[in-house]
Design a protein around this motif. Structure first.
Motif, short mmCIF file in Angstrom:
data_model
loop_
_atom_site.label_atom_id
_atom_site.label_comp_id
_atom_site.label_asym_id
_atom_site.label_seq_id
_atom_site.Cartn_x
_atom_site.Cartn_y
_atom_site.Cartn_z
N GLU A 244 3.50 -1.76 -2.91
CA GLU A 244 2.81 -1.90 -4.18
C GLU A 244 2.68 -0.58 -4.94
O GLU A 244 2.73 -0.56 -6.17
CB GLU A 244 1.41 -2.49 -3.95
CG GLU A 244 1.43 -3.94 -3.48
CD GLU A 244 0.05 -4.45 -3.19
OE1 GLU A 244 -0.90 -3.63 -3.16
OE2 GLU A 244 -0.11 -5.67 -2.98
N ALA A 245 2.49 0.50 -4.21
CA ALA A 245 2.14 1.74 -4.91
C ALA A 245 2.99 2.94 -4.57
O ALA A 245 2.92 3.95 -5.25
CB ALA A 245 0.66 2.08 -4.61
N GLY A 246 3.81 2.90 -3.55
CA GLY A 246 4.63 4.04 -3.19
C GLY A 246 3.91 4.98 -2.24
O GLY A 246 2.74 4.82 -1.93
N ASP A 247 4.63 6.00 -1.78
CA ASP A 247 4.13 6.82 -0.69
C ASP A 247 2.92 7.67 -1.07
O ASP A 247 2.08 7.96 -0.23
CB ASP A 247 5.24 7.72 -0.15
CG ASP A 247 5.81 8.64 -1.21
OD1 ASP A 247 6.17 8.14 -2.28
OD2 ASP A 247 5.92 9.85 -0.95
N ALA A 248 2.79 8.10 -2.33
CA ALA A 248 1.65 8.94 -2.71
C ALA A 248 0.34 8.22 -2.48
O ALA A 248 -0.62 8.79 -1.93
CB ALA A 248 1.78 9.38 -4.17
N SER A 249 0.26 6.97 -2.87
CA SER A 249 -0.97 6.20 -2.66
C SER A 249 -1.21 5.91 -1.19
O SER A 249 -2.35 5.88 -0.73
CB SER A 249 -0.91 4.88 -3.45
OG SER A 249 -0.97 5.13 -4.83
#
Length: 409
Positions: A244-249
């Motif tokens: 849903e949000a990618g690795d940063a989140s």
């Protein structure tokens, strides 16, 4: 054993990363430390050299548009005005509510003491060591966070997710640090491997290199069935978050979970900042990840956000002028981003040197006017009560703190 072809394939892919390999989170761990009190400090290392002149644009300086005509940095470029002189990159626009409520700030024309060589790896090592340019000589080789732990009572540190690298200079040193190293066993279950695949799904080069690293480790008998201590339920939740949000989140959510428990200091890395070509697309994606990380921390920390300071720092800045491939090259002075309820936000800190060629460092880079270590040190002083003399001599050897910039709310 791994056959020669597999080894050659992995090494070729690793080499293909070039200097951008320094920007990959695969090469760095996440670090957490216990500390007394309720204040929380999050250090995000932006690996690859973030262009501070793009992230926090000095649109009030007329030379910016002239130097970067191909990068579209004019007053009508979609950037959000901050104070009439600086403007925030469009990818960070969702952070403007934090700016308005005083939870977001920046500092410009900052750098470590690193000069001239402009190597990602050396620059990052010096940033994590927190020292002057003695990193390759006989000087201090441990990390500033480890030295901080040595002078703080009841402090301790832990390293997690150290994929592909045995340590993080930030926490290396005399203070005991618990860590996991791939030199032992690669704790990569099928679920954890799936998580890594999800994180790098849209980045073919890092995805292939990461998968090759795991394959080699498994072939060498370095794999086990432990998924970093995560239950199947936690892994499924992490996978959903990754999609849903990618690795940063994902990284920020994991950090927040630890900070909501016993940890008080967290450090992790975000990559993608090495924008030699096609900078507009590259930095937009990278800044979007940083924005996601900040907003995730705020959401997940809840009321603890009011006692949190987030600092995003990078190894050096980039050239004042764009190059011939619509990008920028390795520079010197840059910017740092700060967020959190503990930060006195709504302002850009630092002394602006100007972009006139005579004012540039080596007539090519933004001139540093403030040591980035001093901002981190003043936060440590205010949040954890570390004496100024200790910060200048033990935690950041050779630092001159100077005047308190008043970073804390």
């Amino acid at each position: 054993m791994v056959d020669d072809l597999s080894r050659r394939k992995f090494l070729l892919r690793a080499t293909a990363l070039g200097c951008s390999a320094a920007a990959s989170p695969v090469l760095t761990p996440m670090t957490f430390a216990q500390a007394p009190g309720d204040n929380r400090l999050v250090v995000i290392i932006l690996r690859g050299a973030m262009d501070g002149l793009d992230a926090v644009r000095p649109i009030g300086d007329p030379l910016l548009r002239r130097y970067r005509a191909g990068l579209g940095m004019s007053r009508d470029s979609g950037a959000t005005d901050l104070d009439g002189f600086f403007a925030l990159h469009p990818a960070l626009a969702e952070l403007m509510p934090l700016w308005k409520q005083g939870d977001l700030a920046a500092a410009h024309a900052v750098s470590t003491p690193y000069r001239d060589k402009r190597s990602h790896f050396d620059g990052q090592d010096l940033l994590e060591a927190g020292t002057g340019q003695d990193i390759d000589g006989a000087g201090v080789r441990d990390g500033w966070l480890n030295r901080l732990l040595q002078v703080m009572p009841n402090a301790g540190s832990e390293t997690a997710f150290a994929i592909g690298r045995s340590d993080m200079k930030l926490v290396s040193g005399k203070a005991p640090v618990s860590s996991w190293s791939p030199d032992g066993r690669l704790d990569m279950s099928p679920q954890a491997r799936l998580l890594l695949e999800e994180i790098y799904h849209d980045d073919a080069l890092f995805h292939d290199t990461s998968m090759d690293a795991i394959t080699i480790a498994e072939s060498l008998g370095m794999a086990s069935d432990d998924s970093f201590g995560m239950s199947s339920r936690d892994m499924r939740a992490a996978l959903k978050s990754a999609r849903e949000a990618g690795d940063a989140s994902v990284l920020a959510r994991f950090a927040a979970r630890r900070l909501n428990e016993e940890s008080r200091i967290a450090a992790f890395s975000l990559g993608g900042w090495d924008t030699h070509r096609g900078q507009t697309r590259g930095i937009t994606r990278a800044l979007g990840g940083l924005k996601d990380a900040v907003l995730t921390l705020k959401s997940e920390l809840g009321p603890r956000w009011d006692h949190t300071a987030v600092v995003a720092v990078t190894e050096f800045g980039r050239t004042a002028r764009e190059n011939g491939t619509r990008g920028t090259d390795h520079g010197t002075g840059g910017a740092m981003i700060m967020a959190g309820g503990a930060i006195r936000g709504g302002r850009v800190y630092g002394d602006w040197p100007g972009l006139d060629e005579a004012a540039l460092y080596a007539r090519r880079d933004l001139m540093p006017t403030t040591d980035v270590r001093s901002y981190i040190a003043w936060l440590m002083h205010g949040m954890y009560g570390v004496e100024a003399s200790t910060l200048e001599t033990l935690v950041f050897p050779g630092l001159q703190l100077g005047r308190d910039p008043g970073l804390l709310a």
